[in-house]
Write a protein that holds these residues in place. Structure first.
Motif, short mmCIF file in Angstrom:
data_model
loop_
_atom_site.label_atom_id
_atom_site.label_comp_id
_atom_site.label_asym_id
_atom_site.label_seq_id
_atom_site.Cartn_x
_atom_site.Cartn_y
_atom_site.Cartn_z
N SER A 1 -1.09 2.24 -11.46
CA SER A 1 -0.72 3.00 -10.28
C SER A 1 -0.05 2.05 -9.29
CB SER A 1 -1.95 3.63 -9.62
OG SER A 1 -1.56 4.33 -8.45
N ASP A 2 0.64 2.63 -8.30
CA ASP A 2 1.39 1.80 -7.35
C ASP A 2 0.55 1.39 -6.15
OD1 ASP A 2 1.34 4.46 -6.48
OD2 ASP A 2 3.30 4.31 -5.49
N HIS A 3 -0.53 2.11 -5.88
CA HIS A 3 -1.42 1.79 -4.76
C HIS A 3 -2.59 2.75 -4.83
CE1 HIS A 3 0.07 5.38 -2.80
NE2 HIS A 3 1.29 4.97 -3.12
N GLY B 1 -7.86 10.03 2.87
CA GLY B 1 -6.57 10.49 2.33
C GLY B 1 -5.38 9.75 2.89
N ARG B 2 -5.58 8.48 3.21
CA ARG B 2 -4.47 7.71 3.79
C ARG B 2 -4.19 6.47 2.94
NH1 ARG B 2 -3.63 7.48 9.36
NH2 ARG B 2 -1.97 6.08 8.73
N HIS B 3 -2.89 6.06 2.91
CA HIS B 3 -2.54 4.72 2.45
C HIS B 3 -1.38 4.27 3.35
CE1 HIS B 3 -0.38 7.61 -0.27
NE2 HIS B 3 0.65 6.83 -0.01
N PRO C 1 0.80 -1.23 0.00
CA PRO C 1 0.00 0.00 0.00
C PRO C 1 0.83 1.28 0.00
CG PRO C 1 0.17 -0.85 2.22
CD PRO C 1 0.96 -1.79 1.35
N ASN C 2 2.12 1.16 -0.39
CA ASN C 2 2.96 2.36 -0.44
C ASN C 2 3.96 2.27 -1.58
OD1 ASN C 2 3.93 0.27 1.27
ND2 ASN C 2 5.49 1.65 2.10
#
Ligand SMILES: [Zn+2]
Length: 435
Positions: A262-264, A275-277, A74-75
């Motif tokens: 996309s990467d996550h 607004g969090r990953h 997730p990052n």
């Protein structure tokens, strides 16, 4: 020091190259585009209700759109390393910015360069994590650009115009990452009426104060977060439109494979945060767009089968006829789009010792949770207690993956160790993976 017992046949040929089928004529160019932090479900081609992505949608229409693609982390750092090495995070060992993959690992640009490609990265990624294999590393300093992101991409088209061989471009930016701060024209597309406390821009500090309860917000305020994220995506899509138009005018698009991903993702309230990953393995943080288009790829297909970002590098290398190490953990996607592959792929997602297996509509986590993703899209209702057989089967399968990660890391990395819980180490030892 513990000794790793090497069981898998896959390891016996770890450094040999698989054979790719060479295409006829000059090898195609390749553009790999990563729109950092872009959720799959905000893309028009995936059914989103706003016109956030006309250029990306047009790309999907002339290629294959995978609507159920998974990132492995997730990052940013582990996910991009998985894209470029076709290895899961435990195996390449990169879990955060500042860590570098072992130089023994073959990256996608290294494989392409070995076959005569000229390779250029144009990116807001910082540090050495991703540099191996690139002839040109162009760091996009956001302070120099119009707006916060890519602006015009003349540096890409200038570089392409100077190439004397097939080329590979990796293009990455943080446009849809916090802060959500598009120019006024884009804000006005969906939020011209908004006068609340989140104006003018949605910043990290603002979402933190929403998440910790120190800022009280209304439904309209929360909608404004989505409006701004969508506006950033539309702005980025317009940048891609200008890039593709320039490449087309240069005659560089016809023989070019384009991969968009996309990467996550990003959380918008599905598990209570905004607004969090990075912090969890929730579906909304891992489901990403994935589109492949160009020579050798069928047009206009939409595929709902689960696929993985580790599959991207072998897919590209298969399409251009370049070999890669047999230890690559992904598989080319042509068997999915030509219909010869019918068995669902197993997907592993990771954060250090936290892992989950997604397979055939179920998701099982190392916390012992089980979700039925066919009826519970974001994985919010734990059904483990009522489904002990599924839990047992998926727990065994996940442990088997962890054992394979430990084996492979010992071969492809100098340090060779992966993050295991004490219980996993005990069970893997009992199974003979570790001595
Ligand atoms: Zn990222």
């Amino acid at each position: 020091m513990r000794r790793i017992v090497l069981l898998g046949l896959v390891l016996s040929a770890a450094t040999s190259l698989a054979c790719g089928g060479a295409p006829e004529g000059p090898r195609p160019n390749v553009i790999l585009i990563s729109a950092d932090t872009l959720r799959a479900d905000h893309v028009g081609a995936n059914g989103y209700h706003r016109t956030t992505s006309p250029t990306i949608d047009a790309l999907a229409a002339r290629g294959v759109n995978f609507t159920n693609a998974y990132s492995h982390a997730p990052n940013t750092a582990p996910s991009h390393t998985s894209i470029l090495t076709s290895l899961y995070p435990s195996v390449h060992g990169v879990f955060q910015h500042g860590q570098e993959p072992d130089e023994k690992l073959v990256t996608l640009p290294e494989a392409l360069r070995g076959a005569g490609y000229q390779t250029g990265a144009f990116t807001q990624l910082n540090g050495k994590t991703f540099e191996p294999g690139f002839d040109t590393w162009y760091y996009i300093d956001s302070a120099l650009q119009s707006g916060k992101g890519l602006g015009d991409l003349d540096m890409v088209t200038d570089w392409v115009g100077e190439r004397t061989a097939p080329w590979f471009v990796f293009l990455h930016s943080y446009d849809v990452h916090l802060p959500y701060a598009p120019e006024a024209d884009y804000v006005d597309m969906w939020a011209d009426d908004y006068e609340g406390p989140l104006r003018p821009n949605v910043t990290r500090a603002l979402v933190d104060s929403i998440n910790d309860g120190s800022l009280e917000v209304t439904e309209r305020d929360l909608q404004f977060i989505l409006d701004m994220y969508d506006a950033e995506l539309r702005r980025l899509d317009d940048i891609y439109s200008r890039l593709f138009a320039k490449l087309e005018a240069m005659g560089e698009l016809d023989n070019t494979i384009i991969v968009f991903l996309s990467d996550h993702g990003e959380e918008f309230g599905e598990h209570g945060k905004w607004g969090r990953h990075t912090y969890a393995l929730h579906e909304e943080l891992l489901r990403v767009p994935l589109i492949v288009a160009g020579p050798g790829v069928p047009q206009g297909q939409t595929i709902d089968a689960a696929v993985r970002l580790v599959d991207v590098a072998p897919t590209i290398l298969d399409l251009v006829g370049v070999g890669y190490p047999q230890y690559f953990m992904g598989e080319g996607l042509s068997g999915v789009w030509d219909g010869t592959e019918r068995t669902p792929r197993q997907v592993i997602v990771e954060r250090q010792t936290e892992r989950a297996l997604i397979h055939a509509g179920f998701k099982y986590t190392t916390d012992g949770e089980l979700f039925d993703l066919t009826t519970d899209k974001w994985g919010t209702v734990n059904i483990a207690r009522d489904n002990p057989d599924v839990v047992s089967r998926m727990s065994d399968a996940l442990l088997d993956w962890t054992g394979r990660f430990a084996e492979l890391a010992a071969v492809v990395r100098t340090d060779g160790e992966i993050h295991l819980t004490a219980e996993e180490e005990r069970r893997l030892r009992a199974l003979g993976y570790l001595q």
